[in-house]
Scaffold this active site. Sequence first.
Site: not given
Length: 380
Positions: A253, A263-264, A64-66
């Site tokens: 993201d 973002n989250k 995960r993570g852009a």
Amino acid sequence: MADQDAQSPVGIEPPALPSIRWAGLPEGPAVVLLDQTRLPAEEVELLCTDVPALVRAIQTLAVRGAPLLGIAGAYGVALAAIRGDDMAEASGLLELARPTAVNLGYGVRRAAGAYWAALDRGEGARRAAAVALAEAEALHREDAEASRRMARYGLALLEELLPGGGHQLLTHCNSGALVSGGEGTAFAVALEAHRAGQLRRLWVDETRPLLQGARLTAYEAARNGMAYSLLTDNAAGSLFAAGEVDAVLIGADRIAADGSVANKVGSYPLAVLAQYHHVPFIVVAPTTTVDLQTPDGASIVVEQRPGREVTELTSSRIGVGGEAGGVPVAPLGTQAYNPAFDITPPELITAIVTEEGAVSPVTGVGLAELCARSSQVTIS
């Protein structure tokens, strides 16, 4: 971790945490991931030997993570090419695995474009597959370099906004080596401050419902010897009120053309708190996360996650892996609202830090200028 000696792309300095790597195993190639659903209890590598396995890893947040998703997407294209899979189908599966993170589609299109261009030059499928892999490796290198540059620019901005050091920084979700080919985005800035002796404390939001802050950011902070404290998401307001937050650092993201940031979920409330308490709110992300084709925040598609992530406590949320073993924490039949991201408008953002510098105030013109500059730079 298994298979420690498998190769990394030439020119890539392995980060402290090998979040992703390419392995040319005797039985065939694989994209090897550090399974983030097993952290912090276990460091276990996940071998993806085909595109469906990689898509499952993306959707279950094993990776995960852009920025890291962009690298994973590019390696996935190379994997499909070497296997001789249907390239259009494989690219489509990868690109649609998660809708909000713009880097995933960027990585897929970049490696696939290199593959098709090689075929158009008459180089043959085997050579085209090698070209796709080389493009994925180049993206990996570039992201690692972008991480280093963002850390430097971010620390310089902190020194400008908060002279004197001793920073107390609040972060949300995870934005370190687990999301990047290098040491991360927002977390990399905090780490740079730590190494410069300017970090007093890193405040780590737990980041419900999947606890990426508690499981992943705290894990990375501990590995790097940083002074950090974990807090429940709803305790952040009391920290601001007590004057214990000097700046907020988050990743992204997707950044729309007007500077709106996805973002989250939980990032937007922090931006509101920061503005009320006159605390800088800083977004750190590479220019590959800027999507000039998405005009504004309202145009960003926000991924909706399964409700069971809210209504159940699963073993993967406490870092022991697996999908089974959900323990209900709400009455049976409870409906849950579970967006993966929220949108922060540009007027709440002090600055966006990229590998090409910072934009402040955040405007569409400033973002476009940075992206244009980035397209003219070759990172070696």
